[in-house]
Design an enzyme around this catalytic site. Sequence first.
Site, mmCIF file in Angstrom:
data_model
loop_
_atom_site.group_PDB
_atom_site.id
_atom_site.type_symbol
_atom_site.label_atom_id
_atom_site.label_comp_id
_atom_site.label_asym_id
_atom_site.label_seq_id
_atom_site.Cartn_x
_atom_site.Cartn_y
_atom_site.Cartn_z
ATOM 1 C CB SER A 9 -0.825 -0.022 1.291
ATOM 2 O OG SER A 9 -1.692 -1.094 1.258
HETATM 3 N N1 SAH Z 1 -1.474 -3.221 3.069
HETATM 4 C C1 SAH Z 1 -0.853 -4.439 2.423
HETATM 5 C C2 SAH Z 1 -1.279 -4.575 0.953
HETATM 6 C C3 SAH Z 1 -2.583 -5.178 0.773
HETATM 7 S S1 SAH Z 1 -3.101 -5.360 -0.862
HETATM 8 C C4 SAH Z 1 0.815 -3.940 2.030
HETATM 9 O O1 SAH Z 1 1.072 -2.834 2.535
HETATM 10 O O2 SAH Z 1 1.545 -4.877 1.739
HETATM 11 C C5 SAH Z 1 -4.403 -6.563 -0.428
HETATM 12 C C6 SAH Z 1 -4.111 -7.718 -0.022
HETATM 13 O O3 SAH Z 1 -5.458 -8.361 0.315
HETATM 14 C C7 SAH Z 1 -3.709 -8.629 -1.099
HETATM 15 O O4 SAH Z 1 -2.449 -9.146 -0.588
HETATM 16 C C8 SAH Z 1 -4.484 -9.613 -1.425
HETATM 17 O O5 SAH Z 1 -4.107 -11.045 -1.716
HETATM 18 C C9 SAH Z 1 -5.440 -9.825 -0.171
HETATM 19 N N2 SAH Z 1 -6.673 -10.318 -0.105
HETATM 20 C C10 SAH Z 1 -7.629 -10.142 -1.301
HETATM 21 N N3 SAH Z 1 -8.944 -10.777 -0.803
HETATM 22 C C11 SAH Z 1 -8.328 -11.395 0.482
HETATM 23 C C12 SAH Z 1 -9.370 -12.314 1.059
HETATM 24 N N4 SAH Z 1 -10.594 -12.562 0.758
HETATM 25 N N5 SAH Z 1 -8.531 -12.784 2.369
HETATM 26 C C13 SAH Z 1 -7.383 -12.283 2.613
HETATM 27 N N6 SAH Z 1 -6.983 -11.654 1.729
HETATM 28 C C14 SAH Z 1 -7.096 -10.958 0.744
#
Ligand code: SAH
Length: 216
Positions: A63
């Site tokens: 993010s």
């Molecule tokens: N905050 C994190 C980025 C998050 S991006 C950072 O700074 O690195 C969003 C993440 O949510 C991704 O890794 C994606 O794989 C995950 N994601 C999407 N749907 C999901 C679900 N149902 N359960 C758990 N994780 C999920």
Amino acid sequence: MEKRYQIALNDLINYLKNSRFLNDKNMENAFRKIPRHEFVLESDLDYAYYNEPLLIMKNQTISQPAVVSRMTEWLDVREGQKILEIGTGSGWQTAILSYMVGKGTVYSVEIKPELVKFARKNLDKLGIKNVNVISSDGSIGYPQASPYDRIIITAACSEIPLPLIDQLAENGLIIAPVGDSMQSLILLQKTSQGIVEIKNQSNYVFVPLLGKFGKK
Ligand code: SAH
């Protein structure tokens, strides 16, 4: 920290403060203590302290710093709390939360096994112990450790999954990006009278929440 990272981090912090993103001193300490360059791909080390999301694998990003600071500040994270995060990604936001809760605990659920591995590796490098990364569909939450003082969803949902509201403690706060191609960041509180909207701000873009209660 290497000097080139230190300079870039100071620039980032000044930029965020001047644009009214990083307001809380403890939040600033977290940005200083949790080096973002430990959570990006080697090819992106030079950009680790840019105020930009960066690819960590196909279609997934770490993010943007401004967004992480805004969500964490709105969530009013405090020492000793138990937090549930949905979407671990690189683990950077997770590590920031872990710093903010101190002796508290962070449960972070990630649906992509490759990212579970990546995040665990990054958190281990920093010796972070108060985090549990769970390899599962976070749209159903993680009832085993509920209720949570705070819940953060870091992927875009059409609506906040109901199981997550159920797993929130009374007076607890939940934050999530809600919407279609563009999302609004929404902060809700669970009170004895029901769910109350505390904050709502438009114009965010997150990768979609997958899974059972994810985007249709
Ligand atoms: N905050 C994190 C980025 C998050 S991006 C950072 O700074 O690195 C969003 C993440 O949510 C991704 O890794 C994606 O794989 C995950 N994601 C999407 N749907 C999901 C679900 N149902 N359960 C758990 N994780 C999920």
